[in-house]
Design a protein around this motif. Structure first.
Motif, PDB file in Angstrom:
ATOM      1  N   ASP A  17       1.939  14.227  14.737  1.00  0.00           N
ATOM      2  CA  ASP A  17       0.700  14.091  13.972  1.00  0.00           C
ATOM      3  C   ASP A  17      -0.245  13.197  14.772  1.00  0.00           C
ATOM      4  N   LEU A  18      -1.331  13.782  15.284  1.00  0.00           N
ATOM      5  CA  LEU A  18      -2.250  13.035  16.160  1.00  0.00           C
ATOM      6  C   LEU A  18      -2.824  11.791  15.484  1.00  0.00           C
ATOM      7  N   ALA A  19      -3.360  11.947  14.261  1.00  0.00           N
ATOM      8  CA  ALA A  19      -4.025  10.819  13.598  1.00  0.00           C
ATOM      9  C   ALA A  19      -3.020   9.722  13.258  1.00  0.00           C
ATOM     10  N   ALA A  20      -1.830  10.120  12.775  1.00  0.00           N
ATOM     11  CA  ALA A  20      -0.811   9.119  12.414  1.00  0.00           C
ATOM     12  C   ALA A  20      -0.324   8.382  13.654  1.00  0.00           C
ATOM     13  N   THR A  21      -0.207   9.115  14.771  1.00  0.00           N
ATOM     14  CA  THR A  21       0.252   8.471  16.007  1.00  0.00           C
ATOM     15  C   THR A  21      -0.826   7.543  16.566  1.00  0.00           C
ATOM     16  N   ALA A  22      -2.094   7.964  16.468  1.00  0.00           N
ATOM     17  CA  ALA A  22      -3.195   7.099  16.910  1.00  0.00           C
ATOM     18  C   ALA A  22      -3.165   5.781  16.135  1.00  0.00           C
ATOM     19  N   ARG A  23      -2.943   5.886  14.834  1.00  0.00           N
ATOM     20  CA  ARG A  23      -2.838   4.689  13.994  1.00  0.00           C
ATOM     21  C   ARG A  23      -1.639   3.835  14.428  1.00  0.00           C
ATOM     22  N   ALA A  24      -0.516   4.506  14.744  1.00  0.00           N
ATOM     23  CA  ALA A  24       0.683   3.780  15.174  1.00  0.00           C
ATOM     24  C   ALA A  24       0.444   3.066  16.508  1.00  0.00           C
ATOM     25  N   VAL A  56       5.253   3.916  13.469  1.00  0.00           N
ATOM     26  CA  VAL A  56       5.404   2.896  14.516  1.00  0.00           C
ATOM     27  C   VAL A  56       6.854   2.855  15.002  1.00  0.00           C
ATOM     28  N   THR A  57       7.811   2.897  14.072  1.00  0.00           N
ATOM     29  CA  THR A  57       9.223   2.830  14.451  1.00  0.00           C
ATOM     30  C   THR A  57       9.611   4.028  15.316  1.00  0.00           C
ATOM     31  N   SER A  58       9.130   5.206  14.958  1.00  0.00           N
ATOM     32  CA  SER A  58       9.457   6.408  15.742  1.00  0.00           C
ATOM     33  C   SER A  58       8.866   6.320  17.143  1.00  0.00           C
ATOM     34  N   LEU A  59       7.626   5.821  17.237  1.00  0.00           N
ATOM     35  CA  LEU A  59       6.976   5.667  18.540  1.00  0.00           C
ATOM     36  C   LEU A  59       7.788   4.707  19.421  1.00  0.00           C
ATOM     37  N   VAL A  60       8.211   3.582  18.847  1.00  0.00           N
ATOM     38  CA  VAL A  60       8.982   2.579  19.588  1.00  0.00           C
ATOM     39  C   VAL A  60      10.336   3.153  20.012  1.00  0.00           C
ATOM     40  N   LEU A  61      11.010   3.840  19.100  1.00  0.00           N
ATOM     41  CA  LEU A  61      12.322   4.409  19.428  1.00  0.00           C
ATOM     42  C   LEU A  61      12.214   5.463  20.522  1.00  0.00           C
ATOM     43  N   ARG A  62      11.169   6.281  20.453  1.00  0.00           N
ATOM     44  CA  ARG A  62      10.944   7.268  21.514  1.00  0.00           C
ATOM     45  C   ARG A  62      10.718   6.581  22.859  1.00  0.00           C
ATOM     46  N   GLY A  63      10.068   5.411  22.802  1.00  0.00           N
ATOM     47  CA  GLY A  63       9.789   4.654  24.026  1.00  0.00           C
ATOM     48  C   GLY A  63      11.046   4.103  24.680  1.00  0.00           C
ATOM     49  N   LEU A  64      12.153   4.052  23.934  1.00  0.00           N
ATOM     50  CA  LEU A  64      13.419   3.525  24.461  1.00  0.00           C
ATOM     51  C   LEU A  64      14.344   4.634  24.958  1.00  0.00           C
ATOM     52  N   ARG A 113       0.843  -1.209   0.000  1.00  0.00           N
ATOM     53  CA  ARG A 113       0.000   0.000   0.000  1.00  0.00           C
ATOM     54  C   ARG A 113       0.871   1.248   0.000  1.00  0.00           C
ATOM     55  N   PRO A 114       0.377   2.309  -0.647  1.00  0.00           N
ATOM     56  CA  PRO A 114       1.196   3.535  -0.718  1.00  0.00           C
ATOM     57  C   PRO A 114       1.525   4.117   0.656  1.00  0.00           C
ATOM     58  N   ASP A 115       0.653   3.892   1.659  1.00  0.00           N
ATOM     59  CA  ASP A 115       0.911   4.501   2.973  1.00  0.00           C
ATOM     60  C   ASP A 115       1.746   3.594   3.888  1.00  0.00           C
ATOM     61  N   ALA A 116       2.212   2.461   3.377  1.00  0.00           N
ATOM     62  CA  ALA A 116       2.970   1.534   4.240  1.00  0.00           C
ATOM     63  C   ALA A 116       4.266   2.152   4.778  1.00  0.00           C
ATOM     64  N   PRO A 117       5.064   2.849   3.942  1.00  0.00           N
ATOM     65  CA  PRO A 117       6.295   3.440   4.503  1.00  0.00           C
ATOM     66  C   PRO A 117       6.014   4.469   5.602  1.00  0.00           C
ATOM     67  N   ALA A 118       4.963   5.276   5.445  1.00  0.00           N
ATOM     68  CA  ALA A 118       4.622   6.262   6.477  1.00  0.00           C
ATOM     69  C   ALA A 118       4.166   5.553   7.755  1.00  0.00           C
TER      70      ALA A 118
END
Lengths: 196, 196
Positions: B149-156, A185-193, A175-180
Motif C-alpha cells: 500500500d503506497l500511502a500506508a508505506t509512505a506514512r510508515a 512500521v513493524t512490517s517495514l522494519v522487519l523487511r529491512g532485516l 486513535r482507530p488507525d494506530a494498530p494499522a
C-alpha cells in the motif's frame, strides 16, 4: 503486632511512594506523605533512600523495569526470531498503551519523573536495546536476519518504532488507525532485516 | 513616498509577524506590534487576517511550507528513487536541524505555534507524505522498490524516521552520534523497501 518497620523493604517504600504520587501528584508528593502512608517516621524512609531525589529515581526505575521484565520474557522465549521481534514490539506498544490508557494521571506523573531522571531512562533504553540485540543476534545465527552492526541496528529498530513507545506519542495511541500504523512500521522494519 | 499600505501583501504581513514573534516571543506578540512594525493600523492587518488566530495559523503554515518547498525540489528531481528517498530524508533532517540550531528561540516559538495549530501541521504532514508517496511510486514503477500500500508505506517511512524530523527530538539532533543514528534508521527503512 510487629512494629511497622519490621518488614520495611525498599519495595514496600516504593509501592507506597507510587500510591502517594497517584494520590497527590508529582508536585505535591513529599517524603513525609510516604512515611505517613507506611506508619513510619520520614527518617526511617531516608535510611533506605538518602534523598527525595534518590527515592524519585528509584520509583521511576521500578516503573520502567516493569516493562523491561515483560519484554525479557518475550526475549528469552522460543519463538522464531522474526515472530519474536514482532511480538516484542507489540508487547512494548501494548505495555505503554496500557500504562497510558488505564491510569492516565499516574502515566502523566511518570512522564514528569522520567523527564527528571534521564539516567534511569538511558539505562532503561540500554536494557531494551540489549534485548533487541539478542533477538537480532539469534536471527542472524539462524540465517533469517541480515544485519551489519548488531547494536547500531538494534538502536535503529528501537528509534524507528518510537511512534509506538515514546510517551510523547501517547495521545495518538488510542486513535482507530494506530494498530494499522503500527503494523505498517513493524512490517517495514522487519523487511529491512530480511536477507536478500 | 508611497503610503505604507500600497505594497501591503499577506507575505509582507507574515514576514513582519515572524519578526515580531522573534523579538517578543509567542506569549507577548500582538497584532498591534505587527501593525506598528509595518507602519499601518491594526485594522489594516485585520483586513488581511480576520483574527489573531488566523494570523498565527498563516505564519505557522508559512514556516512549515518553507520545508515543504525544499523537499518538493528533491521530489521532482531526476535522481534514482533510492538515492532520491535518502536525499529527501536527509534534506528534511537538515532543514529541521538548521531551524532548531540556527535560531533556537524562533524554533521554540514555532514549536508552541505548531502545537496550537494542529490543522496546519496535519496538512503539512499530508504534503510530505504525498511527496514520499510519489517517490515510492516512482521506485515501484522502476522496479527498485517493492511496496504493498503506497500511502500506508509512505506514512510508515515518515513515522519510522520521526527521530530525525519531529521537533520533540530536537535536543538530540546536535549529539555527535546523530548522523550515524540517522544513517542506521534510513538504511533499515530503505532495505525494507527493496524487492527480494
Amino acid at each position: 503486632m510487629a512494629p511497622p518497620t519490621e518488614a520495611l523493604t525498599p519495595e514496600r517504600i516504593l509501592e507506597a511512594t507510587e500510591e502517594v504520587l497517584r494520590r497527590h501528584g508529582v508536585a505535591k508528593a513529599t517524603v513525609v506523605d510516604v512515611a505517613r502512608a507506611l506508619g513510619v517516621s520520614h527518617g526511617t524512609v531516608y535510611r533506605h533512600f538518602r534523598t527525595k531525589a534518590a527515592l524519585r529515581e528509584a520509583v521511576t526505575k521500578r516503573w520502567l523495569d516493569r516493562t523491561t521484565a515483560v519484554l525479557a520474557d518475550v526475549t528469552s522465549g522460543s519463538e522464531e526470531p522474526a515472530a519474536k521481534l514482532r511480538h516484542w514490539l507489540a508487547a512494548l506498544f501494548d505495555a505503554k498503551r496500557h500504562k497510558a490508557g488505564d491510569d492516565p494521571e499516574l502515566f502523566d506523573t511518570y512522564t514528569v519523573l522520567t523527564n527528571e531522571n534521564s539516567a534511569a531512562v538511558d539505562a532503561h533504553i540500554g536494557d531494551l536495546t540489549g534485548q533487541l540485540t539478542a533477538i537480532l543476534q539469534e536471527g542472524v545465527e539462524r540465517g533469517v536476519f541480515e544485519v551489519g552492526d548488531l547494536a547500531a541496528t538494534a538502536r535503529a529498530v528501537f528509534e524507528s518504532t518510537a511512534h509506538f513507545h515514546d510517551p510523547v506519542y501517547a495521545p495518538q495511541w488510542s486513535r482507530p488507525d494506530a494498530p494499522a500504523a503500527f503494523d505498517a512500521v513493524t512490517s517495514l522494519v522487519l523487511r529491512g532485516l530480511t536477507p536478500r
